[in-house]
Write an enzyme that holds these catalytic residues in place. Structure first.
Site, short mmCIF file in Angstrom:
data_model
loop_
_atom_site.label_atom_id
_atom_site.label_comp_id
_atom_site.label_asym_id
_atom_site.label_seq_id
_atom_site.Cartn_x
_atom_site.Cartn_y
_atom_site.Cartn_z
CG HIS A 144 -0.37 0.23 2.52
ND1 HIS A 144 -0.07 -0.78 3.40
CD2 HIS A 144 0.01 1.37 3.14
CE1 HIS A 144 0.44 -0.28 4.50
NE2 HIS A 144 0.51 1.04 4.38
CG ASP A 181 0.15 -4.11 2.83
OD1 ASP A 181 0.31 -3.53 1.75
OD2 ASP A 181 0.04 -3.51 3.92
CB SER A 265 3.15 1.81 6.06
OG SER A 265 1.98 1.94 6.79
#
Length: 428
Positions: A144, A181, A265
């Site tokens: 992402h 992910d 992230s």
């Protein structure tokens, strides 16, 4: 009080009297110091820091004049407290030294992932995340993070003669897996090629299967664009589950209370030895910022998928070749299981004789796979996640009875040889 009409043996001697008075003055001075320090604490440290959207960092909530007074009070407090803390030392505790050493050792391999900077010292454009060096030419981050980047670049922060300096390289995606992910970037060496090998220092990788709740961990990344930040916490829980893209479950997730925020992230979660045990990926929050519950992908899963992406460009998964209806549909009909909405032509399910919803007539509802009870579509994904392409399994389905007078469905066992799907074309 010393009274002239009340002789006191303590003041009979001048030297004794002077010593007593000096002692009292010292105690009074200490009391004043504590009192003034308390006032300074009350008025000097009441400001709140918050991040202003679009700003480069924390901003003070007070006015410029208030900020000046705040700094003056802090300076006053520092001066007052210094004498009250004899032998104040700059030495760190052993655990602090270990944490500082760990940061200095691993932080050069943690980088920013985003669009190209307009200049080396400029702030990155658009959304950014974190990545870390995997091997001599690859960087690992979250899917992402790179999913919406048009021109991915990675930026290292290194120590130069004039202080910290940014070094940016172009990169391209060699593999991306939305279901787990994870994304892998290849760093281009078309600029500053002689510098790249010294920057691409892989981090040591640990084993997530060996983690224990309560174990100390460190999260590194760029929260809110604040580069090379490190937070400390513990493993709060293991074997958590999250729903990934398309409803595919992400299992074995690590829960931690180490602070993770937007921008973290793709960054590494490290154990106390500095080995990567997870990849920071999400938080559980009602405000969009950290609330004490962060999640990281286990390094064991990451390593397996990264290896497949570097070799093939995608992660292979078993497929039965169907599209499942939303669980709410089967629940509303009182039919527990996973309802088949579409069957892929020529796929494993069609070859096995599975039926889909058609012309208003209900199709098959999967109730067992390999002897395991299936209550929802998530159960199907969890089962497939433990199988391999080419494996033959037995699926039990319920389908409407051809007898119009019967309310009981037929129960049919189907032998299905699992097909192969990949991240580029996901078909369950």
């Amino acid at each position: 009080n010393f009274s002239a009409t009340q002789p006191d043996s303590r003041i009979c001697c001048p030297s004794t009297f002077q010593g007593e008075m000096a002692s009292r003055r010292q105690r009074l001075s200490k009391c004043c110091t504590v009192a003034i320090a308390a006032v300074a604490l009350s008025y000097g440290f009441g400001a709140t820091l918050y991040v202003v959207p679009g700003s480069s960092g924390p901003q003070n909530t007070g006015s410029a004049g208030a900020e000046t007074k705040h700094l003056q009070r802090r300076a006053l407090l520092a001066g007052l407290l210094a004498p009250a803390i004899p032998g104040r030392a700059d030495a760190l505790m052993p655990e602090e030294l270990r944490a500082a050493s760990l940061f200095q050792r691993v932080s050069p391999s943690v980088l920013t992932v985003g669009e190209k900077r307009s200049s080396p010292s400029a702030a990155p454009q658009g959304p950014t995340g974190t990545g870390f060096v995997w091997d001599a030419s690859h960087v690992v981050t979250n899917f992402h993070v790179v999913g919406e980047l048009k021109d991915p670049h990675v930026t290292f922060l290194r120590k130069g003669e004039a202080g910290d300096e940014h070094v940016t390289f172009g990169a391209y995606v060699v593999g991306a897996d939305p279901l787990s992910d994870i994304a892998v970037l290849q760093v281009k060496d078309d600029q500053s090629a002689e510098m790249l090998p010294s920057l691409m220092q892989p981090l040591e990788r640990g084993q997530s299967q060996m983690l224990k709740p309560g174990q100390e961990v460190f999260a590194l990344g760029n929260p809110f664009g604040l580069e090379h930040s490190m937070s400390k916490g513990v493993i709060s829980g293991l074997s958590r589950s999250m729903e990934g893209a398309g409803g595919w479950p992400m299992n074995g997730i690590i829960q931690t209370d180490a602070s993770i925020n937007p921008g973290n992230s793709g960054g590494p979660l490290l154990d106390s030895e500095g080995a990567v045990v997870g990849v920071n990926t999400a938080i559980l929050s009602t405000s969009g910022t950290f609330s004490g519950v962060g999640f990281a992908l286990p390094i064991d899963t990451v390593a397996k998928n990264v290896g497949a992406m570097i070799e093939e460009g995608y992660v292979s998964r078993p497929s039965i070749g169907v599209e499942l209806a939303p669980d709410a549909m089967s629940e509303s009909l009182g039919m527990p299981g996973a309802m088949v909405m579409k069957v892929v032509p020529g796929g494993p399910a069609q070859r096995a004789g599975m039926r889909a919803l058609r012309g208003g007539q209900l199709g098959d509802v999967i109730v067992r796979m390999g002897g395991r009870q299936i209550s929802s579509s998530s159960d199907v994904f969890r089962y497939l996640d433990q199988r391999t392409p080419g494996e033959e399994i037995v699926m039990t389905v319920q389908r409407p009875s051809p007898d119009v007078n019967s309310d009981d469905p037929d129960v049919v066992d189907l032998k299905v040889r699992l097909g192969r799907s990949n991240s580029k074309m996901v078909v369950y």
